[in-house]
Write an enzyme that holds these catalytic residues in place. Structure first.
Site, PDB file in Angstrom:
ATOM      1  N   HIS A 102     -27.634   7.885 -10.767  1.00 32.75           N
ATOM      2  CA  HIS A 102     -26.760   8.536  -9.781  1.00 32.75           C
ATOM      3  C   HIS A 102     -27.250   9.962  -9.515  1.00 32.75           C
ATOM      4  CE1 HIS A 102     -23.262  10.221  -7.826  1.00 32.75           C
ATOM      5  NE2 HIS A 102     -22.878   8.978  -7.581  1.00 32.75           N
ATOM      6  N   GLU A 177     -27.463   6.241  -1.330  1.00 36.38           N
ATOM      7  CA  GLU A 177     -26.458   7.312  -1.241  1.00 36.38           C
ATOM      8  C   GLU A 177     -27.151   8.617  -0.865  1.00 36.38           C
ATOM      9  OE1 GLU A 177     -22.805   6.406  -3.830  1.00 36.38           O
ATOM     10  OE2 GLU A 177     -24.289   7.294  -5.148  1.00 36.38           O
TER      11      GLU A 177
HETATM   12  P1  PGA Z   1     -17.910   9.611  -2.750  1.00 37.75           P
HETATM   13  O1  PGA Z   1     -18.954   9.317  -3.950  1.00 37.75           O
HETATM   14  O2  PGA Z   1     -17.380   8.268  -2.301  1.00 37.75           O
HETATM   15  O3  PGA Z   1     -16.866  10.482  -3.341  1.00 37.75           O
HETATM   16  O4  PGA Z   1     -18.695  10.279  -1.660  1.00 37.75           O
HETATM   17  C1  PGA Z   1     -19.825   8.231  -3.882  1.00 37.75           C
HETATM   18  C2  PGA Z   1     -20.665   8.188  -5.132  1.00 37.75           C
HETATM   19  O5  PGA Z   1     -20.986   9.245  -5.686  1.00 37.75           O
HETATM   20  O6  PGA Z   1     -21.032   7.104  -5.610  1.00 37.75           O
END
Ligand code: PGA
Length: 265
Positions: A102, A177
Site C-alpha cells: 500500500h 491506486e
Molecule cells: P480512500 O483509500 O478510499 O480513503 O481514498 C483507499 C485506499 O487507501 O486503499
C-alpha cells in the site's frame, strides 16, 4: 463478471467494541444489498489486533459472508522479527486476503519494491490472495498518462519479480491506486482508471504470464462506485475512508450491486 470490494480500515477504529460494531454493520449491509447474488465478493481488512475477534464474529454468520483480509504481512514465516506477523499466522486466523505494498506503507514505513516483492511471495506461499497496490504520485501524473503508465509498469515489474509461471500467480490481485487520489476526494476519472487497468492486465500477461484482476482505489464512495464497477476493465474497488462509515459503505454496496455491468470505457 465477478467483482470484488475490499474494505481497508487502515489504523481504525480505536477499540475492539467499535471494530466489531463496524464489522456487524458491514456484514449486514452486504447481505441486504444482495451483493453475493450480484456477483460481488466483499472482504474486510481490519488492523491485526482485531482480526481474531472479527474472525470469530464472521464464523457465526451464515454464508454468504464477507471474507477476511490483513493489511500487511512479513516476508519471513517466523523468527526474531519484533513486531512482525507472518502469512501462516494470518491463514490460521482465517484470513484469505492480504494487502501488500500500500502506498501509505511505501511512504511511512519506507517499503521498497524489493521488500514488497518478498512480502508478495510470502503471501502467495502461505496460500493468501495478495492485493498488490501500485499507483503513481501526483508529480508523475502531472507529466501525463504515459508517465503514469511507465511508473506503474516499473513498480509492477519489481514487485512481481520471480512469480512468473507459478500456480500461485493466479492469487495476485492488483489494486491501481493513484497516490494523489487516496483519501483526498480527488478520484481518478473512471475512463482513465479503466485504461490503466487494461494496461496493467496487458503488461502482466506479457511479463508475468497472467492477467490479474485489477481493482481501482482512491476516494471511492457510495456516490461514485457505480462509475467504476460498471466498467468491464475494473474488477472491483479498494475502499478506505468510505468503509469506516457504516451507512456510507451500505450505500456503496447497494449502488455496486445495482450497477449495470460490462460497459466498455
Ligand atoms: P480512500 O483509500 O478510499 O480513503 O481514498 C483507499 C485506499 O487507501 O486503499
Amino acid at each position: 463478471m465477478h467483482k470484488l470490494i475490499i474494505a481497508n480500515w487502515k489504523e481504525n477504529p480505536v477499540t475492539e467494541r467499535r471494530a466489531l460494531a463496524l464489522f456487524r454493520a458491514t456484514a449486514a449491509a452486504a447481505r441486504r444489498s444482495r451483493a453475493a447474488a450480484a456477483g460481488i465478493s466483499v472482504a474486510v481488512c481490519p488492523p491485526f489486533v482485531f482480526l481474531e475477534q472479527v474472525a470469530g464474529e464472521l464464523r457465526r454468520l451464515k454464508p454468504p459472508r464477507p471474507a477476511l483480509g490483513a493489511q500487511d504481512v512479513f516476508w519471513e514465516e517466523k523468527g526474531p522479527h519484533t513486531g512482525e506477523v507472518g502469512g501462516k499466522m494470518l491463514r490460521a486466523l482465517g484470513a484469505e486476503y492480504v494487502i501488500v505494498g500500500h502506498s501509505e506503507r511505501r511512504r511511512w514505513m519506507h517499503e521498497t519494491d524489493a521488500a514488497i516483492n518478498r512480502k508478495l511471495k510470502r503471501a502467495l506461499t502461505d496460500g493468501l490472495r495478495a492485493i498488490l497496490c501500485v499507483g503513481e504520485p501526483a508529480a508523475v501524473r502531472r507529466k501525463g498518462i504515459a508517465s503514469a503508465r511507465h511508473f506503474v509498469e516499473v513498480q509492477l515489474k519489481k514487485d512481481i519479480r520471480g512469480i512468473r509461471g507459478t500456480a500461485a500467480a493466479r492469487r495476485v490481485i492488483v489494486a491501481y491506486e493513484p497516490v494523489w487520489a487516496i483519501g483526498t476526494g480527488k478520484r481518478d476519472k473512471p475512463e482513465d482508471a479503466a485504461a490503466m487497468a487494461a494496461f496493467i492486465k496487458r503488461s502482466l500477461r506479457k511479463t508475468a504470464g497472467f492477467a490479474p484482476r485489477v481493482l481501482y482505489g482512491g476516494s471511492v464512495d457510495g456516490k461514485n462506485i457505480r462509475d467504476y464497477i460498471s466498467l468491464k476493465e475494473i474488477d472491483g474497488a479498494l475502499v478506505g475512508g468510505a468503509s469506516l462509515r457504516a451507512g456510507e459503505f451500505a450505500d456503496l454496496l447497494d449502488a455496486a450491486s445495482a450497477a449495470p455491468r460490462g460497459k466498455n470505457k
